[in-house]
Design a protein around this motif. Structure first.
Motif, PDB file in Angstrom:
ATOM      1  N   ALA A   1      38.076  18.244  -9.052  1.00 22.63           N
ATOM      2  CA  ALA A   1      37.953  17.270  -7.947  1.00 22.63           C
ATOM      3  C   ALA A   1      37.066  16.098  -8.391  1.00 22.63           C
TER       4      ALA A   1
ATOM      5  N   LEU B   1      37.576  13.046  -8.759  1.00 21.25           N
ATOM      6  CA  LEU B   1      37.856  11.707  -8.237  1.00 21.25           C
ATOM      7  C   LEU B   1      37.843  11.788  -6.723  1.00 21.25           C
ATOM      8  N   GLN B   2      37.368  10.716  -6.106  1.00 22.95           N
ATOM      9  CA  GLN B   2      37.459  10.632  -4.645  1.00 22.95           C
ATOM     10  C   GLN B   2      38.459   9.543  -4.281  1.00 22.95           C
ATOM     11  N   CYS B   3      38.056   8.266  -4.438  1.00 14.44           N
ATOM     12  CA  CYS B   3      39.038   7.215  -4.148  1.00 14.44           C
ATOM     13  C   CYS B   3      40.024   7.070  -5.293  1.00 14.44           C
ATOM     14  N   GLY B   4      39.579   7.301  -6.523  1.00 13.99           N
ATOM     15  CA  GLY B   4      40.495   7.307  -7.656  1.00 13.99           C
ATOM     16  C   GLY B   4      40.677   5.971  -8.360  1.00 13.99           C
TER      17      GLY B   4
ATOM     18  N   LEU C   1      31.746   2.342 -14.017  1.00 12.71           N
ATOM     19  CA  LEU C   1      31.122   2.605 -12.717  1.00 12.71           C
ATOM     20  C   LEU C   1      32.022   3.466 -11.853  1.00 12.71           C
ATOM     21  N   CYS C   2      31.411   4.447 -11.190  1.00 13.06           N
ATOM     22  CA  CYS C   2      32.074   5.193 -10.122  1.00 13.06           C
ATOM     23  C   CYS C   2      31.121   5.146  -8.946  1.00 13.06           C
ATOM     24  N   ARG C   3      31.596   4.723  -7.784  1.00 15.33           N
ATOM     25  CA  ARG C   3      30.705   4.622  -6.629  1.00 15.33           C
ATOM     26  C   ARG C   3      30.845   5.818  -5.696  1.00 15.33           C
ATOM     27  N   CYS C   4      31.885   6.629  -5.888  1.00 13.13           N
ATOM     28  CA  CYS C   4      32.140   7.720  -4.930  1.00 13.13           C
ATOM     29  C   CYS C   4      31.469   9.037  -5.303  1.00 13.13           C
ATOM     30  N   THR C   5      31.498   9.402  -6.581  1.00 10.52           N
ATOM     31  CA  THR C   5      31.234  10.813  -6.917  1.00 10.52           C
ATOM     32  C   THR C   5      29.810  11.132  -7.326  1.00 10.52           C
ATOM     33  N   GLY C   6      29.027  10.114  -7.689  1.00 11.84           N
ATOM     34  CA  GLY C   6      27.715  10.423  -8.267  1.00 11.84           C
ATOM     35  C   GLY C   6      27.839  10.997  -9.671  1.00 11.84           C
ATOM     36  N   TYR C   7      29.044  10.946 -10.242  1.00 12.95           N
ATOM     37  CA  TYR C   7      29.375  11.300 -11.635  1.00 12.95           C
ATOM     38  C   TYR C   7      29.363  12.791 -11.940  1.00 12.95           C
ATOM     39  N   ASP C   8      28.744  13.605 -11.111  1.00 12.05           N
ATOM     40  CA  ASP C   8      28.571  15.038 -11.407  1.00 12.05           C
ATOM     41  C   ASP C   8      29.891  15.686 -11.831  1.00 12.05           C
ATOM     42  N   LYS C   9      30.906  15.576 -10.955  1.00 13.98           N
ATOM     43  CA  LYS C   9      32.172  16.278 -11.237  1.00 13.98           C
ATOM     44  C   LYS C   9      32.941  15.615 -12.380  1.00 13.98           C
TER      45      LYS C   9
END
Lengths: 756, 160
Positions: free
Chosen positions: B97, B99-102, B135-143
């Motif tokens: 999981a 990705l959120q917005c992708g 940059l990813c603004r949704c996930t906090g990079y963890d996953k």
């Protein structure tokens, strides 16, 4: 409705229905759509922060070869004729929205749209903008709270009278509204206090920071109907707002939501959509408009800068005896900062006898604030959660115990008047205390901070439809854009309710003419409210399935039970008879003979969203030589009610906390004295990157919401709320520096350390 | 302005296209070749959403002109899955999981692919360093980090 405890699908983490499209580049986001014959629109934006428009001459731009249309405020109905409030989570004045998307008599911020063109290529459109002639009477810009509220301050709106005062003022003001919430008696409360903490806390203008810039394609047909494709959190909101700004009957507009590359509240309103429609109407060609990142920073979002004064009285036992909170909040160019929700959430984690909360909504010459994840709540939570930490330190009490001493629970009356149903703040605090993170050893220059937070969560309106296919699979249709995995949640709830495998359910997001009305994907409402519509539709499908089985068995529908995805005759009907259960697939296959295709739809206004509470533990290490703060461990604990898709709930907790970390440490709008933003790029507006962060641990607490069949509470917004104070409290714990002005960037912290 | 004729290898196939000399490789891919999997987040090389492999090297396609691709090998997100099979990174992003917005996902997968081709056994820190241009603004990079580590492990033939 009761919450069952064992589920087949709920709480698992399967691959999302749209997953393959999104890892292969196939998914179509806002700018990815094209139409035959499409041309390109661009916006001319105000080069000054405050001024009166004297003249606009579009003719020279229209003479540039390849330019097919040019528009300005005159091409839209008089803004004064656009009345009423928008629908949605953060209702806005329609007259303001009309004037925000295209300036009329005044420009109110650097970047305010003043005209637009459409041309054969983006390059020609850019060239044409240079030929538009505009003359302004420049006015002094009003760039912060003090300037805006000063006596004799230049007025942004000469007709703006402060609302919310006991007596309606006669003079116009930059203060748009005042709000007061109170209970008990402050004087008595403070007289019972052993210590008083009094401090002022400030937060800067910050942006939602979605990676996908706003994008729209509009087409006008010869019959007067228009189609809009855009990245939005709410296609029905785009339809309604665009129609009002255009002065059209909304029935002429169809809105198809693309995949959306982040929103966080910032895509719950409109910017380009009515401009693209107007350019398409004038040119007779489909028009694509895509914002640059600079446009996104200068003219969309952001959330408000704020100043919060807190006076907190506490007795030696760590009980809050009185709290006085005064919040001033920058709305940007038009009224409507999240001042109200910031006030309503300020003290909501605590059960208080004496408090006073006052908020001011103040206009300044900056972009009009838009919703940002738990709008307003992080501003006051930063202040109040910092003050509580200061009190705990002064009294030598554990910061979790001090919060448990005062924590709101079922039956507590919130400062905004609601009496809480079952809520999970105490459970998150207990989980924090029991977590190994909380007692892990720290090294020199390292520190640990605790903070809690609250967000209401929203219900609002949703619709869903379920169609059974003839092979026994199901398609779920809603108009709630999927911004973080909601298709998977809808499919999980459908599979669980119908009793069929998750893999047999597909969930799609449809346009405003193919799906029933849904409010925005916002307010952490989608899994709760649209989810309830989906469950209601699935329950109606089950009613049909029982009827079909009854018809085949020559029984009455009430003699048929639905269990594990199969119709069973009830014990009376099956006694002595050899009736085999009928599966959903068998009933779907024979549907033609039993009454035709099986489908159902449901709509509701969902009540009882169930408040979301969370607690966070943050460890930092501060470099005393540079003032740089590193987050070395972070744990997010939150009550989800019930996690439908566990991994996506974790993802909301992690992502929300990291946005809060960015706001705490780096993110801010920097303006020059003329009101021009100086850092309108991702290089200079510094959002967290992978190297800035550790893994973000999560603990999902589940105190079921009685108003959802599976117990769901919204989860998306709460996790940003505690993070700002959790970071600040950790820094104080590490290096004994109480930072009250965000962001806590290295120069600021270094300065504080050197003066201490 | 007349367009230039450019010859490249795109996702393994010989590809010719015409482009305006002012067009970036990103614009060329999206608007001329209709490969919209490569995303524009900033057009200034700060967000990494437009990452492609140019002769195997992770590159912001917004910082390269289309004409500069002459004679080069370009790999985009559309070429990551091969013959109907997802790449282990794509499978790992789905299973984690990640990705959120992708919208950042194509750029991150392409950048991570370049990492794993040269560093098959990266540490968490190395993955974070390598992806700091995305940059990813949704996930906090963890996953995302977990997904890249899982994919690396799968590509080394280790059992999950």
């Amino acid at each position: 409705m009761s919450a069952k405890t064992t589920y087949k699908w709920i709480g698992s983490s399967p691959v999302r229905p749209d997953g393959v499209d999104k890892v292969t580049g196939r998914a179509n986001f806002g700018a990815d759509h094209s139409e035959p014959g499409m041309i390109y629109g661009k916006v001319l934006r105000s080069p000054i922060a405050h001024g009166r428009i004297q003249s606009i001459n579009l003719t020279p731009a229209l003479q540039v070869p390849g330019v097919l249309a040019a528009i300005c405020g005159d091409d839209f109905p008089d803004a004064d004729a656009v009345q009423g409030m928008s629908s949605g989570e953060s209702p806005a004045d329609m007259r303001d929205i009309a004037r925000n998307v295209m300036a009329r008599d005044k420009v109110l911020y650097h970047g305010h749209p003043i005209a637009a063109v459409a041309a054969m290529s983006p390059e020609i459109a850019d060239e044409a903008l240079k030929h538009i002639q505009v003359t302004y009477e420049a006015l002094p810009p009003v760039l912060n709270l003090d300037q805006a509220m000063a006596k004799d301050a230049p007025l942004l709106h000469e007709d703006q009278i402060t609302r919310g005062l006991p007596k309606k003022p006669t003079q116009a003001s930059n203060i748009a509204a005042v709000l007061n919430l109170k209970r008990g008696d402050l004087e008595t409360g403070f007289s019972q206090a052993d210590i008083i903490i009094e401090e002022t806390y400030t937060t800067p203008t910050a942006h939602q920071g979605y990676i996908e810039p706003h994008a729209v394609i509009a087409r006008c047909n010869e019959d007067g109907r228009a189609a809009i494709w855009c990245c939005t959190q709410g296609p029905f909101v785009v339809r309604s707002l665009s129609a009002q700004v255009l002065g059209w009957d909304m029935g002429r507009i169809k809105v198809t939501p693309s995949e959306i590359g982040g929103g966080f509240g910032g895509k719950t309103t409109i910017y380009l959509e009515p401009l693209a429609v107007k350019l398409a109407e004038k040119s007779g060609r489909p028009v694509k408009m895509v914002m640059s990142r600079e446009d996104v920073f200068r003219a969309t979002g952001p959330t408000s800068a704020s100043r919060t004064h807190v006076k907190l009285g506490m007795n030696k036992a760590g009980k809050i005896t009185a709290a006085d909170v005064k919040l001033e909040c920058e709305a940007g160019a038009f009224k409507g900062s999240p001042m109200q929700t910031a006030c309503m959430t300020a003290l909501t984690c605590y059960d208080l006898e004496n408090f006073n909360i006052t908020g001011y909504d103040v206009v300044v010459n900056k972009p009009k604030a838009a919703a940002y994840r738990a709008p307003g709540a992080p501003l006051t939570a930063f202040a109040v959660e910092s003050a509580i930490d200061q009190a705990a330190k002064r009294l030598g009490l554990d910061p979790i115990d001090i919060r448990l001493n005062n924590a709101a629970k079922e039956g507590t009356v919130a400062p905004y008047g609601a009496k809480f149903p079952p809520i999970g703040l105490v459970e998150t605090l207990q989980a924090a205390k029991a977590h190994p993170h909380y007692c892990a050893p720290l090294k020199p220059n390292q520190g640990r901070g605790i903070a809690s937070g609250f967000w209401f969560n929203a219900g609002m309106q949703s619709s869903a439809a379920i169609n059974l296919n003839e092979n026994g699979t199901a398609t779920v249709i809603t108009a709630s854009p999927d911004i973080g995995g909601s298709r998977a949640s809808m499919a999980l709830m459908t599979a669980e309710t119908l009793g069929i495998p998750y893999a047999d359910v597909n969930a799609i997001v449809a346009d405003t003419e193919a799906a029933g009305y849904c409010d925005v994907t916002g307010g952490s409402r989608t899994t709760f409210a649209t989810g309830r519509a989906v469950i209601m539709a699935a329950e109606k499908v089950i009613v049909s399935l029982r009827e079909r089985a009854a018809a085949l068995w020559e029984l009455k529908p009430e003699q048929v039970e639905w269990r594990d995805g199969q119709a069973h005759p009830d014990s009376e009907a099956s006694a002595g008879a050899d009736i085999k259960p009928l599966s959903l697939a068998e009933l779907a296959l024979s549907a033609a003979k039993t009454g035709g295709p099986i489908s159902a739809k449901a709509s509701l206004t969902a009540q009882g969203a169930g408040g979301g509470f969370g607690t966070q533990i943050c460890d930092v290490e501060v470099d005393p030589e540079t003032g740089k703060t590193e987050i070395i461990r972070f744990t997010v604990i939150q009550d989800a009610g019930k996690a439908i898709h566990r991994a996506y709930v974790e993802g909301q907790l992690q992502g929300g906390a990291v946005q809060g970390i960015g706001w705490a440490l780096n993110e801010e709008y920097i303006y020059d004295e003329k009101g021009c933003m100086q850092n309108a790029s991702f290089l200079d507006y510094r959002m967290p990157v992978a190297l800035d962060l550790p893994m973000i641990d999560t603990v999902i607490v589940e105190v079921p919401n009685p108003n959802h069949p599976f117990g769901v509470r919204g989860v998306g917004e709460t996790p940003i709320v505690p993070a700002l104070a959790a970071v600040a409290n950790a820094i104080d714990s590490a290096v004994d520096a109480r930072m009250t002005d965000l962001p806590i960037n290295p120069p600021k912290l270094l300065k504080q350390l050197s003066t201490a | 302005m007349s367009k230039q004729h450019i010859t490249t290898t795109l996702n393994g196939e010989p590809t010719e296209f015409l482009c305006d000399t002012r067009q970036t490789l990103l614009d060329t891919l999206r608007n001329e070749l209709r490969l919209t999997g490569t995303k524009e987040g900033c057009a200034t090389g700060d967000c990494g959403a437009c990452t492609v492999l140019l002769d195997g090297k992770a590159t912001c396609s917004c910082l390269v002109l289309g004409v500069e691709a002459e004679g080069k090998d370009i790999q985009t997100i559309e070429g990551v899955a091969h013959e109907g099979e997802l790449h282990p990174l794509q499978t790992a992003f789905l299973n984690n999981a990640a990705l959120q917005c992708g919208v950042c996902t194509p750029g991150i997968i392409v950048a991570a692919k370049a990492l794993l081709e040269t560093h098959p056994n990266p540490t968490e820190k190395e993955v974070r360093y390598w992806l700091s241009g995305n940059l990813c603004r949704c996930t906090g990079y963890d996953k995302i980090i977990h997904a890249v580590m899982d994919a690396a492990s799968a590509m080394r033939g280790e059992q999950p």
